[in-house]
Design a protein around this motif. Structure first.
Motif, PDB file in Angstrom:
ATOM      1  N   GLU A   1       2.626   8.098   2.773  1.00 52.72           N
ATOM      2  CA  GLU A   1       3.359   7.066   3.732  1.00 52.72           C
ATOM      3  C   GLU A   1       2.696   6.768   4.619  1.00 52.72           C
ATOM      4  OE1 GLU A   1       6.465   8.422   6.941  1.00 52.72           O
ATOM      5  OE2 GLU A   1       5.632   9.875   5.553  1.00 52.72           O
TER       6      GLU A   1
ATOM      7  N   LYS B   1      -1.830   1.807  -2.349  1.00 53.98           N
ATOM      8  CA  LYS B   1      -0.624   1.152  -1.499  1.00 53.98           C
ATOM      9  C   LYS B   1      -1.383   0.112  -0.161  1.00 53.98           C
ATOM     10  CE  LYS B   1       2.385   2.523   1.501  1.00 53.98           C
ATOM     11  NZ  LYS B   1       3.981   1.802   0.507  1.00 53.98           N
TER      12      LYS B   1
ATOM     13  N   TYR C   1      -2.502   7.478   6.719  1.00 53.76           N
ATOM     14  CA  TYR C   1      -1.641   7.956   5.177  1.00 53.76           C
ATOM     15  C   TYR C   1      -1.649   9.107   5.539  1.00 53.76           C
ATOM     16  CZ  TYR C   1      -2.724   3.485   2.876  1.00 53.76           C
ATOM     17  OH  TYR C   1      -3.410   2.402   1.897  1.00 53.76           O
ATOM     18  N   ARG C   2      -0.011   9.707   5.025  1.00 56.62           N
ATOM     19  CA  ARG C   2       0.391  11.262   5.114  1.00 56.62           C
ATOM     20  C   ARG C   2       0.573  11.142   3.898  1.00 56.62           C
ATOM     21  NH1 ARG C   2       4.000  11.431   9.083  1.00 56.62           N
ATOM     22  NH2 ARG C   2       3.320  12.112  10.494  1.00 56.62           N
TER      23      ARG C   2
ATOM     24  N   ARG D   1       2.073  14.239   1.229  1.00 52.62           N
ATOM     25  CA  ARG D   1       3.336  14.822   0.973  1.00 52.62           C
ATOM     26  C   ARG D   1       3.048  16.239   1.377  1.00 52.62           C
ATOM     27  NH1 ARG D   1       5.416  14.674  -4.405  1.00 52.62           N
ATOM     28  NH2 ARG D   1       5.875  16.181  -4.843  1.00 52.62           N
TER      29      ARG D   1
END
Length: 349
Positions: free
Chosen positions: A65, A140, A82-83, A85
Protein backbone atom coordinates in the motif's frame (compact mmCIF):
# COMPACT_ATOMS: atom_id res chain seq x y z
CA UNK A 1 -0.69 -19.06 1.93
CA UNK A 2 2.30 -17.71 0.05
CA UNK A 3 3.12 -14.53 -1.84
CA UNK A 4 3.13 -15.65 -5.47
CA UNK A 5 5.75 -12.98 -6.27
CA UNK A 6 8.24 -15.06 -4.29
CA UNK A 7 7.99 -17.82 -6.89
CA UNK A 8 10.02 -18.23 -10.05
CA UNK A 9 8.30 -19.44 -13.20
CA UNK A 10 9.72 -22.93 -12.72
CA UNK A 11 8.33 -23.10 -9.18
CA UNK A 12 4.89 -21.96 -10.28
CA UNK A 13 4.97 -24.51 -13.10
CA UNK A 14 5.74 -27.18 -10.53
CA UNK A 15 2.81 -26.01 -8.40
CA UNK A 16 0.53 -26.17 -11.45
CA UNK A 17 1.66 -29.72 -12.17
CA UNK A 18 1.13 -30.80 -8.55
CA UNK A 19 -2.36 -29.29 -8.64
CA UNK A 20 -3.35 -31.03 -11.88
CA UNK A 21 -3.14 -27.87 -14.00
CA UNK A 22 -1.31 -27.33 -17.28
CA UNK A 23 2.14 -25.88 -16.78
CA UNK A 24 1.54 -23.16 -19.40
CA UNK A 25 -0.96 -21.60 -16.96
CA UNK A 26 2.01 -20.42 -14.92
CA UNK A 27 3.21 -18.23 -17.77
CA UNK A 28 -0.31 -16.86 -18.25
CA UNK A 29 -0.55 -15.88 -14.58
CA UNK A 30 2.81 -14.15 -14.65
CA UNK A 31 1.88 -12.31 -17.85
CA UNK A 32 -1.07 -10.82 -15.99
CA UNK A 33 1.07 -9.85 -13.01
CA UNK A 34 4.21 -8.55 -14.72
CA UNK A 35 3.08 -7.48 -18.17
CA UNK A 36 -0.48 -6.29 -17.52
CA UNK A 37 -0.15 -5.05 -13.91
CA UNK A 38 -3.13 -7.17 -12.84
CA UNK A 39 -2.82 -8.13 -9.18
CA UNK A 40 -6.17 -9.80 -8.56
CA UNK A 41 -6.63 -13.41 -9.66
CA UNK A 42 -10.32 -12.73 -10.38
CA UNK A 43 -9.37 -10.24 -13.11
CA UNK A 44 -7.23 -12.74 -15.07
CA UNK A 45 -9.68 -13.35 -17.91
CA UNK A 46 -8.05 -16.33 -19.63
CA UNK A 47 -7.68 -18.32 -16.39
CA UNK A 48 -10.53 -20.70 -15.59
CA UNK A 49 -12.65 -20.17 -12.50
CA UNK A 50 -11.50 -23.53 -11.09
CA UNK A 51 -7.83 -22.57 -11.50
CA UNK A 52 -8.44 -19.14 -9.96
CA UNK A 53 -10.00 -20.76 -6.89
CA UNK A 54 -6.99 -23.04 -6.51
CA UNK A 55 -4.65 -20.06 -6.81
CA UNK A 56 -6.62 -18.05 -4.24
CA UNK A 57 -6.44 -20.91 -1.74
CA UNK A 58 -2.65 -21.14 -2.02
CA UNK A 59 -1.43 -17.63 -2.88
CA UNK A 60 -1.88 -13.93 -2.45
CA UNK A 61 -0.26 -11.18 -4.52
CA UNK A 62 1.48 -8.78 -2.17
CA UNK A 63 1.63 -5.30 -3.65
CA UNK A 64 2.37 -2.80 -0.88
CA UNK A 65 0.00 0.00 0.00
CA UNK A 66 1.24 3.50 -0.77
CA UNK A 67 1.29 5.47 2.47
CA UNK A 68 2.73 8.66 0.96
CA UNK A 69 4.20 9.83 -2.31
CA UNK A 70 6.66 12.70 -2.19
CA UNK A 71 7.56 14.54 -5.38
CA UNK A 72 10.67 16.68 -5.39
CA UNK A 73 10.20 20.30 -6.44
CA UNK A 74 13.81 20.51 -7.63
CA UNK A 75 14.08 17.44 -9.89
CA UNK A 76 12.19 14.39 -11.15
CA UNK A 77 12.60 12.37 -7.98
CA UNK A 78 9.75 10.51 -6.29
CA UNK A 79 9.88 8.89 -2.90
CA UNK A 80 7.32 6.30 -1.94
CA UNK A 81 6.53 5.11 1.56
CA UNK A 82 5.06 1.63 1.29
CA UNK A 83 3.25 -0.43 3.91
CA UNK A 84 3.32 -4.24 3.72
CA UNK A 85 0.53 -6.48 4.97
CA UNK A 86 2.27 -6.95 8.34
CA UNK A 87 2.21 -3.17 8.90
CA UNK A 88 5.90 -2.54 8.32
CA UNK A 89 6.94 0.60 6.44
CA UNK A 90 9.69 0.81 3.83
CA UNK A 91 10.74 3.41 1.30
CA UNK A 92 11.62 3.37 -2.38
CA UNK A 93 13.04 6.17 -4.52
CA UNK A 94 12.46 6.65 -8.25
CA UNK A 95 14.70 9.00 -10.23
CA UNK A 96 13.59 9.98 -13.72
CA UNK A 97 16.37 10.62 -16.23
CA UNK A 98 16.42 11.21 -19.98
CA UNK A 99 18.02 7.79 -20.45
CA UNK A 100 15.34 6.01 -18.39
CA UNK A 101 13.87 5.59 -14.94
CA UNK A 102 15.99 4.31 -12.06
CA UNK A 103 14.70 2.87 -8.82
CA UNK A 104 16.47 2.53 -5.49
CA UNK A 105 14.92 -0.39 -3.62
CA UNK A 106 15.12 -1.45 0.01
CA UNK A 107 16.16 -5.01 0.84
CA UNK A 108 15.47 -5.02 4.58
CA UNK A 109 13.17 -3.26 7.00
CA UNK A 110 15.75 -1.40 9.01
CA UNK A 111 19.40 -2.44 9.06
CA UNK A 112 21.86 -3.85 11.57
CA UNK A 113 25.08 -2.59 10.00
CA UNK A 114 25.15 0.57 12.17
CA UNK A 115 26.83 2.96 9.70
CA UNK A 116 26.91 6.29 11.50
CA UNK A 117 26.00 8.43 8.49
CA UNK A 118 22.91 6.38 7.57
CA UNK A 119 19.38 6.93 8.91
CA UNK A 120 18.27 3.41 7.91
CA UNK A 121 20.08 1.79 10.79
CA UNK A 122 18.95 4.08 13.62
CA UNK A 123 16.03 1.87 14.68
CA UNK A 124 17.93 -1.36 14.12
CA UNK A 125 16.93 -4.39 12.11
CA UNK A 126 13.26 -5.44 11.92
CA UNK A 127 13.34 -8.20 9.30
CA UNK A 128 14.49 -9.19 5.84
CA UNK A 129 12.31 -8.50 2.83
CA UNK A 130 11.46 -11.51 0.69
CA UNK A 131 12.43 -11.48 -2.97
CA UNK A 132 8.79 -10.90 -3.86
CA UNK A 133 8.51 -7.93 -1.51
CA UNK A 134 11.56 -6.34 -3.14
CA UNK A 135 10.12 -6.99 -6.58
CA UNK A 136 6.75 -5.49 -5.59
CA UNK A 137 8.42 -2.14 -4.92
CA UNK A 138 9.19 -1.91 -8.63
CA UNK A 139 5.75 -3.08 -9.76
CA UNK A 140 4.00 -0.50 -7.61
CA UNK A 141 6.41 2.29 -8.58
CA UNK A 142 5.83 1.61 -12.28
CA UNK A 143 2.09 1.90 -11.73
CA UNK A 144 2.51 5.14 -9.79
CA UNK A 145 4.71 6.92 -12.33
CA UNK A 146 3.02 5.37 -15.38
CA UNK A 147 6.31 4.32 -16.93
CA UNK A 148 8.75 1.43 -17.07
CA UNK A 149 11.67 1.15 -14.68
CA UNK A 150 14.86 0.36 -16.59
CA UNK A 151 17.58 0.57 -13.92
CA UNK A 152 17.73 -0.84 -10.40
CA UNK A 153 19.96 0.13 -7.50
CA UNK A 154 19.91 -2.00 -4.36
CA UNK A 155 20.95 0.87 -2.15
CA UNK A 156 17.87 1.68 -0.08
CA UNK A 157 17.31 0.59 3.51
CA UNK A 158 19.19 -2.53 4.49
CA UNK A 159 22.37 -4.36 3.53
CA UNK A 160 21.67 -6.54 0.44
CA UNK A 161 24.35 -9.11 1.23
CA UNK A 162 22.93 -9.52 4.74
CA UNK A 163 19.78 -10.79 2.99
CA UNK A 164 21.76 -12.79 0.45
CA UNK A 165 19.39 -15.61 -0.55
CA UNK A 166 16.33 -13.39 -1.04
CA UNK A 167 18.36 -10.81 -2.96
CA UNK A 168 19.85 -13.44 -5.28
CA UNK A 169 16.40 -14.84 -6.03
CA UNK A 170 15.12 -11.31 -6.66
CA UNK A 171 17.94 -10.71 -9.15
CA UNK A 172 17.17 -13.96 -10.97
CA UNK A 173 13.45 -13.19 -11.26
CA UNK A 174 13.66 -9.49 -12.14
CA UNK A 175 16.15 -10.34 -14.91
CA UNK A 176 13.90 -13.02 -16.41
CA UNK A 177 11.95 -12.50 -19.64
CA UNK A 178 8.70 -13.64 -18.02
CA UNK A 179 9.13 -11.00 -15.31
CA UNK A 180 10.42 -7.42 -15.76
CA UNK A 181 13.33 -8.43 -18.03
CA UNK A 182 15.72 -5.83 -16.61
CA UNK A 183 19.25 -6.63 -17.78
CA UNK A 184 21.93 -7.43 -15.22
CA UNK A 185 24.10 -4.59 -16.49
CA UNK A 186 21.31 -2.21 -15.49
CA UNK A 187 21.45 -3.40 -11.87
CA UNK A 188 23.78 -2.14 -9.13
CA UNK A 189 24.17 -3.82 -5.75
CA UNK A 190 25.68 -1.73 -2.97
CA UNK A 191 27.30 -3.33 0.08
CA UNK A 192 29.23 -2.09 3.09
CA UNK A 193 31.67 -4.92 2.51
CA UNK A 194 30.64 -8.40 3.73
CA UNK A 195 33.69 -10.14 2.32
CA UNK A 196 32.53 -13.81 2.15
CA UNK A 197 29.31 -12.80 0.38
CA UNK A 198 31.20 -10.63 -2.14
CA UNK A 199 33.19 -13.74 -3.06
CA UNK A 200 30.01 -15.84 -3.30
CA UNK A 201 28.52 -13.21 -5.57
CA UNK A 202 31.64 -13.27 -7.72
CA UNK A 203 31.33 -17.02 -8.16
CA UNK A 204 27.86 -16.53 -9.63
CA UNK A 205 29.55 -14.60 -12.46
CA UNK A 206 26.65 -12.19 -12.82
CA UNK A 207 26.99 -9.00 -14.83
CA UNK A 208 25.58 -6.63 -12.23
CA UNK A 209 27.66 -3.71 -10.95
CA UNK A 210 29.12 -4.18 -7.49
CA UNK A 211 29.34 -0.99 -5.44
CA UNK A 212 31.35 -0.87 -2.22
CA UNK A 213 30.45 1.65 0.47
CA UNK A 214 34.06 2.45 1.34
CA UNK A 215 34.00 6.02 2.71
CA UNK A 216 37.54 5.94 4.07
CA UNK A 217 41.03 5.12 2.74
CA UNK A 218 42.23 3.33 5.89
CA UNK A 219 40.84 1.08 8.61
CA UNK A 220 41.20 3.48 11.54
CA UNK A 221 39.13 6.16 9.85
CA UNK A 222 36.60 3.67 8.53
CA UNK A 223 36.03 2.20 12.00
CA UNK A 224 34.84 5.62 13.16
CA UNK A 225 32.12 5.56 10.50
CA UNK A 226 31.23 1.91 9.90
CA UNK A 227 31.15 -0.90 12.51
CA UNK A 228 31.64 -3.49 9.74
CA UNK A 229 35.24 -2.23 9.56
CA UNK A 230 35.89 -3.97 12.87
CA UNK A 231 35.19 -7.31 11.20
CA UNK A 232 36.61 -6.89 7.69
CA UNK A 233 39.67 -4.82 6.89
CA UNK A 234 40.02 -2.71 3.77
CA UNK A 235 42.72 -5.09 2.56
CA UNK A 236 40.25 -7.99 2.82
CA UNK A 237 37.60 -5.98 0.97
CA UNK A 238 40.07 -5.07 -1.78
CA UNK A 239 41.08 -8.72 -2.14
CA UNK A 240 37.40 -9.68 -2.52
CA UNK A 241 36.84 -6.89 -5.05
CA UNK A 242 39.80 -8.00 -7.14
CA UNK A 243 38.37 -11.52 -7.10
CA UNK A 244 35.03 -10.11 -8.26
CA UNK A 245 36.74 -8.26 -11.10
CA UNK A 246 38.71 -11.38 -12.08
CA UNK A 247 35.59 -13.56 -12.18
CA UNK A 248 33.18 -11.12 -13.86
CA UNK A 249 35.48 -8.78 -15.83
CA UNK A 250 33.30 -5.98 -14.42
CA UNK A 251 34.67 -2.84 -12.80
CA UNK A 252 33.78 -2.13 -9.18
CA UNK A 253 32.36 1.17 -7.96
CA UNK A 254 33.66 2.58 -4.69
CA UNK A 255 31.28 4.94 -2.92
CA UNK A 256 32.91 7.62 -0.82
CA UNK A 257 30.73 9.95 1.29
CA UNK A 258 32.72 13.10 1.96
CA UNK A 259 32.46 14.33 5.55
CA UNK A 260 33.73 17.74 6.55
CA UNK A 261 37.03 17.64 8.49
CA UNK A 262 36.96 13.86 8.61
CA UNK A 263 37.72 12.03 5.35
CA UNK A 264 37.83 14.90 2.84
CA UNK A 265 41.44 16.03 3.19
CA UNK A 266 44.10 16.10 0.50
CA UNK A 267 45.95 13.39 2.43
CA UNK A 268 42.88 11.13 2.36
CA UNK A 269 42.56 11.61 -1.39
CA UNK A 270 46.20 10.65 -1.95
CA UNK A 271 45.80 7.61 0.31
CA UNK A 272 42.72 6.55 -1.65
CA UNK A 273 44.66 6.87 -4.91
CA UNK A 274 47.37 4.59 -3.55
CA UNK A 275 44.74 2.08 -2.41
CA UNK A 276 42.92 1.91 -5.75
CA UNK A 277 45.80 2.33 -8.19
CA UNK A 278 45.76 -0.40 -10.83
CA UNK A 279 42.25 -1.60 -9.93
CA UNK A 280 39.48 -1.71 -12.53
CA UNK A 281 37.21 0.68 -10.69
CA UNK A 282 35.23 3.88 -10.54
CA UNK A 283 34.86 6.22 -7.55
CA UNK A 284 31.55 7.87 -6.77
CA UNK A 285 32.02 10.86 -4.48
CA UNK A 286 28.93 11.57 -2.39
CA UNK A 287 28.24 14.77 -0.43
CA UNK A 288 27.25 13.16 2.88
CA UNK A 289 23.60 13.27 3.90
CA UNK A 290 23.39 15.01 7.26
CA UNK A 291 21.57 12.95 9.91
CA UNK A 292 20.39 14.65 13.09
CA UNK A 293 21.72 11.90 15.36
CA UNK A 294 25.36 12.42 14.35
CA UNK A 295 27.66 15.38 13.90
CA UNK A 296 28.73 14.60 10.34
CA UNK A 297 28.65 17.69 8.15
CA UNK A 298 28.76 17.85 4.37
CA UNK A 299 32.16 18.66 2.93
CA UNK A 300 32.52 22.03 1.22
CA UNK A 301 32.25 22.11 -2.56
CA UNK A 302 35.86 23.36 -2.73
CA UNK A 303 37.05 20.28 -0.83
CA UNK A 304 34.88 17.98 -2.93
CA UNK A 305 36.32 19.40 -6.13
CA UNK A 306 39.88 19.19 -4.78
CA UNK A 307 39.31 15.55 -3.82
CA UNK A 308 37.84 14.87 -7.27
CA UNK A 309 40.75 16.52 -9.07
CA UNK A 310 43.38 14.53 -7.14
CA UNK A 311 41.71 11.25 -8.13
CA UNK A 312 41.18 12.23 -11.76
CA UNK A 313 44.76 13.49 -12.15
CA UNK A 314 45.88 10.07 -10.89
CA UNK A 315 43.78 8.33 -13.57
CA UNK A 316 41.14 7.10 -11.11
CA UNK A 317 37.83 7.53 -12.95
CA UNK A 318 35.65 9.59 -10.62
CA UNK A 319 32.25 11.25 -10.56
CA UNK A 320 30.52 13.49 -8.04
CA UNK A 321 27.05 12.17 -7.37
CA UNK A 322 24.32 14.59 -8.25
CA UNK A 323 22.09 15.18 -5.23
CA UNK A 324 18.57 14.00 -6.05
CA UNK A 325 15.44 14.76 -4.06
CA UNK A 326 17.24 16.80 -1.43
CA UNK A 327 14.00 18.57 -0.49
CA UNK A 328 12.13 15.31 0.25
CA UNK A 329 14.66 13.46 2.46
CA UNK A 330 15.46 11.12 -0.44
CA UNK A 331 18.52 9.60 1.24
CA UNK A 332 17.92 6.05 2.47
CA UNK A 333 16.07 5.80 5.76
CA UNK A 334 15.41 9.50 6.28
CA UNK A 335 11.78 9.61 5.24
CA UNK A 336 10.80 6.35 6.93
CA UNK A 337 12.34 7.57 10.17
CA UNK A 338 10.55 10.92 9.90
CA UNK A 339 7.26 9.12 9.32
CA UNK A 340 7.75 6.75 12.26
CA UNK A 341 8.65 9.63 14.56
CA UNK A 342 5.61 11.67 13.53
CA UNK A 343 3.43 8.65 14.27
CA UNK A 344 5.18 7.90 17.59
CA UNK A 345 6.48 4.60 16.26
CA UNK A 346 10.11 5.26 17.16
CA UNK A 347 11.33 4.06 20.53
CA UNK A 348 11.70 6.83 23.03
CA UNK A 349 9.36 9.23 21.21
Amino acid sequence: MYNILDLSLDKLKQWMKENKESEFRAKQVFDWIYKKNTWDFDNMNNISKVTKEKLKKSFYIEIPEVVHVYKSSVDDTFKFLYRYRDGNIIETVVMKYKHGNSICVSTQIGCRMGCKFCASTKEGMVRNLTNGEILAQILKAQEEIGARISNIVLMGSGEPLDNYDNVMEFLNIVNSEYSLNIGQRHITLSTCGIVPKIKELADRNMQITLAISLHAPNDDLRKNMMPIANKYTIDEIMEACKYYIYKTKRRVTFEYALVKESNDSKECAIELVNLLKGTLCHVNLIPVNEVKENNFKKSSMDNIKRFYNILMESNIETTIRREMGSDIDAACGQLRRSYLKSNNEVKGV
